[in-house]
Write a protein that holds these residues in place. Structure first.
Motif, PDB file in Angstrom:
ATOM      1  N   MET A   1      42.424 -18.938  19.721  1.00 40.26           N
ATOM      2  CA  MET A   1      43.251 -19.945  18.606  1.00 40.26           C
ATOM      3  C   MET A   1      44.678 -19.028  18.471  1.00 40.26           C
ATOM      4  O   MET A   1      45.687 -19.717  18.929  1.00 40.26           O
ATOM      5  N   GLU A   2      44.682 -17.862  18.456  1.00 40.82           N
ATOM      6  CA  GLU A   2      45.798 -17.036  18.113  1.00 40.82           C
ATOM      7  C   GLU A   2      46.922 -17.025  19.215  1.00 40.82           C
ATOM      8  O   GLU A   2      48.083 -17.179  19.263  1.00 40.82           O
ATOM      9  N   ASP A   3      46.169 -17.271  20.414  1.00 45.35           N
ATOM     10  CA  ASP A   3      47.010 -17.047  21.890  1.00 45.35           C
ATOM     11  C   ASP A   3      47.555 -18.597  22.479  1.00 45.35           C
ATOM     12  O   ASP A   3      47.759 -18.663  23.264  1.00 45.35           O
ATOM     13  N   ASN A   4      47.019 -19.701  21.397  1.00 47.17           N
ATOM     14  CA  ASN A   4      47.278 -21.009  22.031  1.00 47.17           C
ATOM     15  C   ASN A   4      48.485 -21.432  20.999  1.00 47.17           C
ATOM     16  O   ASN A   4      48.654 -21.585  19.665  1.00 47.17           O
ATOM     17  N   VAL A   5      49.500 -21.857  21.816  1.00 47.84           N
ATOM     18  CA  VAL A   5      50.844 -22.192  21.215  1.00 47.84           C
ATOM     19  C   VAL A   5      50.718 -23.884  20.887  1.00 47.84           C
ATOM     20  O   VAL A   5      51.481 -24.307  20.123  1.00 47.84           O
ATOM     21  N   ILE A   6      49.911 -24.511  21.590  1.00 49.27           N
ATOM     22  CA  ILE A   6      49.497 -25.946  21.215  1.00 49.27           C
ATOM     23  C   ILE A   6      47.993 -26.102  21.306  1.00 49.27           C
ATOM     24  O   ILE A   6      47.196 -25.663  22.425  1.00 49.27           O
TER      25      ILE A   6
ATOM     26  N   GLU B   1      44.701 -27.245  25.126  1.00 46.90           N
ATOM     27  CA  GLU B   1      45.296 -26.359  24.804  1.00 46.90           C
ATOM     28  C   GLU B   1      46.508 -25.763  25.684  1.00 46.90           C
ATOM     29  O   GLU B   1      46.090 -25.912  26.892  1.00 46.90           O
ATOM     30  N   VAL B   2      47.346 -25.198  24.974  1.00 50.53           N
ATOM     31  CA  VAL B   2      48.346 -24.803  25.962  1.00 50.53           C
ATOM     32  C   VAL B   2      48.525 -23.118  25.407  1.00 50.53           C
ATOM     33  O   VAL B   2      48.556 -22.897  24.353  1.00 50.53           O
ATOM     34  N   ARG B   3      48.287 -22.106  26.445  1.00 44.94           N
ATOM     35  CA  ARG B   3      48.278 -20.864  26.255  1.00 44.94           C
ATOM     36  C   ARG B   3      49.383 -20.146  26.100  1.00 44.94           C
ATOM     37  O   ARG B   3      50.426 -20.593  26.837  1.00 44.94           O
ATOM     38  N   LYS B   4      49.645 -19.207  25.162  1.00 38.63           N
ATOM     39  CA  LYS B   4      50.985 -18.394  25.011  1.00 38.63           C
ATOM     40  C   LYS B   4      51.519 -17.883  26.414  1.00 38.63           C
ATOM     41  O   LYS B   4      50.661 -17.328  27.163  1.00 38.63           O
ATOM     42  N   GLY B   5      52.687 -18.069  26.821  1.00 33.80           N
ATOM     43  CA  GLY B   5      53.335 -17.296  27.899  1.00 33.80           C
ATOM     44  C   GLY B   5      52.958 -18.063  29.215  1.00 33.80           C
ATOM     45  O   GLY B   5      53.514 -17.598  30.366  1.00 33.80           O
TER      46      GLY B   5
ATOM     47  N   VAL C   1      63.026 -17.276  31.571  1.00 31.26           N
ATOM     48  CA  VAL C   1      62.641 -17.644  30.142  1.00 31.26           C
ATOM     49  C   VAL C   1      61.149 -17.347  29.666  1.00 31.26           C
ATOM     50  O   VAL C   1      60.801 -16.652  28.690  1.00 31.26           O
ATOM     51  N   VAL C   2      60.258 -17.542  30.686  1.00 30.15           N
ATOM     52  CA  VAL C   2      58.892 -17.600  30.441  1.00 30.15           C
ATOM     53  C   VAL C   2      58.475 -15.989  30.427  1.00 30.15           C
ATOM     54  O   VAL C   2      57.667 -15.398  29.752  1.00 30.15           O
ATOM     55  N   ASP C   3      59.317 -15.557  31.486  1.00 35.86           N
ATOM     56  CA  ASP C   3      59.239 -13.935  31.406  1.00 35.86           C
ATOM     57  C   ASP C   3      59.476 -12.941  30.260  1.00 35.86           C
ATOM     58  O   ASP C   3      59.068 -11.969  30.001  1.00 35.86           O
ATOM     59  N   SER C   4      60.414 -13.803  29.359  1.00 41.88           N
ATOM     60  CA  SER C   4      60.800 -13.225  28.181  1.00 41.88           C
ATOM     61  C   SER C   4      59.767 -13.869  27.100  1.00 41.88           C
ATOM     62  O   SER C   4      60.216 -13.569  25.848  1.00 41.88           O
ATOM     63  N   GLY C   5      58.874 -14.342  27.103  1.00 43.95           N
ATOM     64  CA  GLY C   5      57.806 -14.664  26.408  1.00 43.95           C
ATOM     65  C   GLY C   5      57.726 -16.072  25.905  1.00 43.95           C
ATOM     66  O   GLY C   5      56.900 -16.297  24.926  1.00 43.95           O
ATOM     67  N   ILE C   6      58.531 -17.185  26.181  1.00 42.95           N
ATOM     68  CA  ILE C   6      58.723 -18.238  25.835  1.00 42.95           C
ATOM     69  C   ILE C   6      57.689 -19.043  26.758  1.00 42.95           C
ATOM     70  O   ILE C   6      57.489 -18.755  27.841  1.00 42.95           O
ATOM     71  N   THR C   7      56.744 -19.931  25.983  1.00 46.18           N
ATOM     72  CA  THR C   7      56.001 -20.844  26.807  1.00 46.18           C
ATOM     73  C   THR C   7      56.749 -22.215  27.279  1.00 46.18           C
ATOM     74  O   THR C   7      57.732 -22.824  26.518  1.00 46.18           O
ATOM     75  N   ALA C   8      56.333 -22.598  28.442  1.00 44.30           N
ATOM     76  CA  ALA C   8      57.030 -23.827  28.849  1.00 44.30           C
ATOM     77  C   ALA C   8      56.027 -25.141  29.224  1.00 44.30           C
ATOM     78  O   ALA C   8      55.120 -24.683  29.859  1.00 44.30           O
ATOM     79  N   PHE C   9      56.509 -25.971  28.636  1.00 43.39           N
ATOM     80  CA  PHE C   9      55.841 -27.375  28.671  1.00 43.39           C
ATOM     81  C   PHE C   9      56.633 -28.226  29.502  1.00 43.39           C
ATOM     82  O   PHE C   9      57.641 -28.671  29.160  1.00 43.39           O
TER      83      PHE C   9
END
Lengths: 306, 246
Positions: B1-6, B27-31, B182-190
């Motif tokens: 759950m921690e690692d899911n941004v959605i 779910e969408v995972r971080k990163g 930006v994904v490399d910098s830690g943002i998750t992309a949807f």
């Protein structure tokens, strides 16, 4: 027999701006031909459509469509051409049926007369005939726009990026419709950002900065690629892209679905195995696969004019 | 759950008797780069509106960027970035002023906007254009700027709604390298897209048919699950089963 004939055509939108269209070489489109135009944003595709459909006048040069001059004979010409602009331009407050009836009446015809041209598309819209056009989904708007463009049975059809925002299955249906229209003898000029669509055209013009860089059949364009092309994979695709770009053997490298396509430098005789070995031994990639790749139209696009 | 941004469960949206989104759980995972695919009319836009805090579901629950879609939609909006093909910029203002306005809208302090703007402009090669009015920029640069302002507040998730619609093959690839960056910098992309080659660039993809998620996995997993050579083939197999005609 030629449907569209251009000897020279130039259009600028301002003195300080470079011309939007600057065709210096003659070109023509045959009757019944499916002619594709591809090129980056700002290449002049839409301006060329607007010139050939008499919506703007050229600064220099002229062209004929079905023997009619785009400046002198604009009134007559408008009755025999159909133009579907890239931006949705039907009446959002009119229903599906009202839009179609309106466009038919503007051209002095009715829906029944030319139903055979639109039937296979319009049957999908008929359940929603009373819905306002503004409330249709993207794919439905596009189908209605095509119906309104065809309802006066034009001899030449101009379609400006008709499948933008359309899903893959609907795109294929759309192109099946175009093939049927072509079989009726209609001349079709279509611009697209999809290279699989360009591949379905009889001939394709690659446009940039107002000019045609290449005009030929897709097969001939692919055949003229003339460079050594490889398709490369590894377990780390993003790092692979960066690493390939560092290699002296590599001229260009770009993503291509589940592989990267690599254009080798001229005179570089590295066999695929050689490139694969360097990736494994010097760059530590795992799961490497390298194979020779025949050029697709998209590869040609990526390598024309920088 | 921690690692899911959605994380959404049984998310459903009805309009009268029509079920636009029908009980989706994923779910969408971080990163990761998550590709959200489906035919026109499959329910993607409706689902995205619920995920971005623009509309409430009929039933079901969900967390986006750490906030509840029922009770914290304003916090969701502050912590996500959004860009569509029809992006909006102020064309009479300069690049720098546009960035300032969007940073301000997200409630960033001036000094933070300036620092982040400089960082992003350097990274995206915008420094020499910072005093140019947006209307004088070529289309490709405008798109790049729209992308920049969508990540100015360092969102946890960046929603990209058909960002490359109508874009030529070369510019599409440049845009995807921005996403990778930006994904490399830690943002998750949807991301939603109708280009099936772009689906291959995603970490995982979902395919929506008639309001439901009918397939979900990495591109390689989906191809093997459906015995298909490409994601385009997977799309075709699933689209053939669709009942809705949009």
């Amino acid at each position: 027999m030629d449907s569209i004939v251009v000897r020279r055509l130039k259009k600028s939108y301002g003195r300080t701006l470079p011309p939007a269209v600057d065709l210096q070489e003659p070109f023509s489109v045959r009757q019944g031909e499916l002619f594709g135009i591809i090129g980056p944003d700002g290449a002049g595709k839409t301006t060329l459509f607007r010139l050939l459909t008499t919506l703007v006048s050229p600064d220099e040069g002229t062209a004929t469509v079905e023997g009619l001059d785009i400046v002198r004979d604009y009134r007559q010409l408008r009755t025999i051409t159909g133009y579907m602009p890239g931006r949705f331009s039907l009446y959002p407050d009119l229903s599906v049926k009202e839009n179609l009836t309106f466009f038919a009446s503007v051209f002095g015809t009715d829906i029944k007369t030319n139903y055979h041209l639109i039937g296979d598309i319009y049957c999908r819209l008929e359940p929603f005939e009373d819905r306002k056009a503004g409330n249709l989904s993207g794919g439905m708007k596009q189908k209605l726009a095509l119906c309104c463009t065809l309802i006066h049975s034009p001899r030449v059809l101009f379609l400006d990026e008709p499948t933008t925002g359309v899903d893959p299955s609907s795109r294929r249906e759309f192109w099946e419709t175009l093939a049927r229209l072509k079989d009726t003898g209609m001349t079709i000029v279509v611009s697209t950002a999809y290279m699989d669509e360009a591949d379905r055209c009889d001939r394709v013009a690659m446009m940039k900065s107002g000019r045609f860089l290449v005009t030929d059949s897709p097969a001939a364009i692919r055949g003229d690629f003339g460079r050594q092309l490889l398709a490369v994979r590894s377990d780390e695709m993003f790092r692979l892209l960066q690493d390939l770009r560092k290699m002296p053997q590599v001229d260009r490298c770009y993503t291509f679905g589940d592989t990267h396509h690599v254009v080798l430098n001229d005179g570089c005789k590295s066999a695929p195995e050689g490139i694969g070995r360097i990736l494994e031994e010097e760059y530590g990639h795992k799961g490497v696969s390298v194979r020779v790749q025949p050029a697709t139209l998209e590869d040609c696009y990526m390598n024309v004019g920088g | 759950m921690e690692d899911n941004v959605i994380q959404v469960e049984h998310l459903t949206k009805k309009f009268g008797s029509f079920t636009a989104v029908d009980d989706i759980t994923f779910e969408v995972r971080k990163g990761e780069i998550f590709g959200f695919l489906g035919a026109n009319g499959a329910g993607k836009t409706t689902a995205m509106k619920m995920l971005t805090g623009l509309s409430f579901p009929t039933s079901g629950k969900g967390m986006v960027a750490g906030y509840d879609i029922w009770t914290q939609s304003e916090l969701i909006k502050k912590n996500i970035g959004y860009m569509s093909q029809k992006f909006a910029l102020y064309s009479d203002l300069t690049v720098r002023d546009n960035i300032g306005i969007f940073g301000g809208i997200y409630g960033m302090k001036r000094a933070d906007v300036r620092r982040r703007a400089t960082e992003l402009m350097e990274r995206l090669g915008f420094m020499s254009e910072k005093d140019v009015r947006v209307k004088e920029l070529p289309q490709g640069w405008k798109q790049k700027l729209a992308f920049l302002v969508a990540v100015i507040h360092n969102p946890r998730i960046l929603f990209l709604d058909e960002p490359t619609g109508g874009v030529d093959p070369a510019a599409r690839r440049q845009f995807w390298e921005l996403i990778y960056d930006v994904v490399d910098s830690g943002i998750t992309a949807f991301v939603t897209t109708h280009y099936m080659d772009e689906a291959e660039y995603c970490s995982r993809i979902s395919m929506m048919v008639d309001g439901r998620i009918e397939a979900l996995g990495s591109p390689a997993e989906l191809k093997s699950e459906f015995g298909a050579g490409s994601i385009a083939d997977v799309f075709d197999i699933l689209a053939r089963g669709a009942k809705r005609s949009e």
